[in-house]
Design a protein around this motif. Structure first.
Motif, PDB file in Angstrom:
ATOM      1  N   SER A   1     -24.494 -23.044 -46.676  1.00 43.96           N
ATOM      2  CA  SER A   1     -23.488 -23.179 -47.719  1.00 43.96           C
ATOM      3  C   SER A   1     -24.194 -23.077 -49.066  1.00 43.96           C
ATOM      4  O   SER A   1     -25.190 -23.775 -49.301  1.00 43.96           O
ATOM      5  N   LYS A   2     -23.692 -22.173 -49.919  1.00 43.99           N
ATOM      6  CA  LYS A   2     -24.310 -21.986 -51.238  1.00 43.99           C
ATOM      7  C   LYS A   2     -23.233 -21.883 -52.298  1.00 43.99           C
ATOM      8  O   LYS A   2     -22.188 -21.285 -52.075  1.00 43.99           O
ATOM      9  N   ARG A   3     -23.550 -22.407 -53.453  1.00 46.44           N
ATOM     10  CA  ARG A   3     -22.737 -22.219 -54.651  1.00 46.44           C
ATOM     11  C   ARG A   3     -23.669 -21.581 -55.675  1.00 46.44           C
ATOM     12  O   ARG A   3     -24.737 -22.118 -55.964  1.00 46.44           O
ATOM     13  N   VAL A   4     -23.266 -20.430 -56.204  1.00 43.18           N
ATOM     14  CA  VAL A   4     -24.117 -19.687 -57.124  1.00 43.18           C
ATOM     15  C   VAL A   4     -23.368 -19.497 -58.439  1.00 43.18           C
ATOM     16  O   VAL A   4     -22.221 -19.047 -58.445  1.00 43.18           O
TER      17      VAL A   4
ATOM     18  N   VAL B   1     -28.517 -14.699 -55.400  1.00 46.20           N
ATOM     19  CA  VAL B   1     -28.353 -15.238 -54.052  1.00 46.20           C
ATOM     20  C   VAL B   1     -29.635 -14.957 -53.280  1.00 46.20           C
ATOM     21  O   VAL B   1     -30.187 -15.824 -52.619  1.00 46.20           O
TER      22      VAL B   1
ATOM     23  N   TYR C   1     -24.000 -13.722 -45.432  1.00 45.77           N
ATOM     24  CA  TYR C   1     -23.063 -14.624 -46.083  1.00 45.77           C
ATOM     25  C   TYR C   1     -21.644 -14.090 -46.033  1.00 45.77           C
ATOM     26  O   TYR C   1     -21.418 -12.893 -46.076  1.00 45.77           O
TER      27      TYR C   1
ATOM     28  N   GLU D   1     -18.933 -18.953 -54.169  1.00 51.11           N
ATOM     29  CA  GLU D   1     -19.245 -19.852 -53.065  1.00 51.11           C
ATOM     30  C   GLU D   1     -19.407 -19.027 -51.803  1.00 51.11           C
ATOM     31  O   GLU D   1     -18.627 -18.100 -51.545  1.00 51.11           O
TER      32      GLU D   1
END
Length: 179
Positions: free
Chosen positions: A21-24, A30, A41, A93
């Motif tokens: 899980s990533k929030r950029v 990324v 992703y 996200e």
């Protein structure tokens, strides 16, 4: 044609598969160029541009918006670093999985393997068609063909990025009739 999107993968509710899980933030990276990345992703919110690191200019290879998969395919498939990088166009996200998880899914689910291969074949044809369009079509035709593939792209991606993706100067795109 099978779309290469999250529909062929396990449901997003499966936290045993979607483990990343990533929030950029806007303009955040990324994945960086020249670094190995074996993660894929799913964009759950926002937009990503897939770029090629060149000394003189940014070369945009693809876009991914909400509901689409994105990764550094060269690195993901070859197991080696590449010049490709992923950058958020706006706050984005992502959820994702590793190459190891992907390989396990391929080994344990023959139907997934077949569907994935068909989706990948469709994606390869799309990429080759894009190259043909870019080198053989006039600017107006390039825009029309892009809109056939991604009708809502102008709602998600700034025009200057679309221009670069199509191999046009932003000024050229702005002079064309409105899409």
């Amino acid at each position: 044609m099978i779309p290469f999107d999250a529909a062929i993968f396990p449901p997003t509710a499966r936290t045993d598969f979607w483990t990343i899980s990533k929030r950029v933030q806007r303009h955040g990276l990324v994945d960086t160029p020249y670094v190995f990345c074996d993660d894929m992703y799913l964009v759950t919110r926002g937009a990503i541009k897939v770029c090629f690191a060149d000394e003189d200019k940014e070369i945009i290879l693809a876009f991914a918006t909400s509901g689409e998969l994105v990764c550094n395919f060269i690195s993901f498939l070859s197991g080696a670093p590449s010049q490709i990088y992923l950058q958020a166009i706006k706050q984005t996200e992502l959820i994702g999985f590793t190459r190891e998880q992907f390989d396990t899914l391929l080994a344990t689910d023959p139907q997934f393997g077949y569907t994935y291969r068909k989706a990948l074949e469709s994606k390869i044809v799309e990429i080759l068609n894009r190259h043909l369009i870019q080198y053989t079509s006039n600017p107006q035709k390039r825009v029309e063909l892009l809109l056939k593939q991604k009708p809502d792209i102008f709602q998600h991606i700034p025009k200057r990025y679309i221009a670069y993706y199509l191999g046009l100067a932003p000024e050229t795109l702005s002079r064309l009739p409105k899409p």
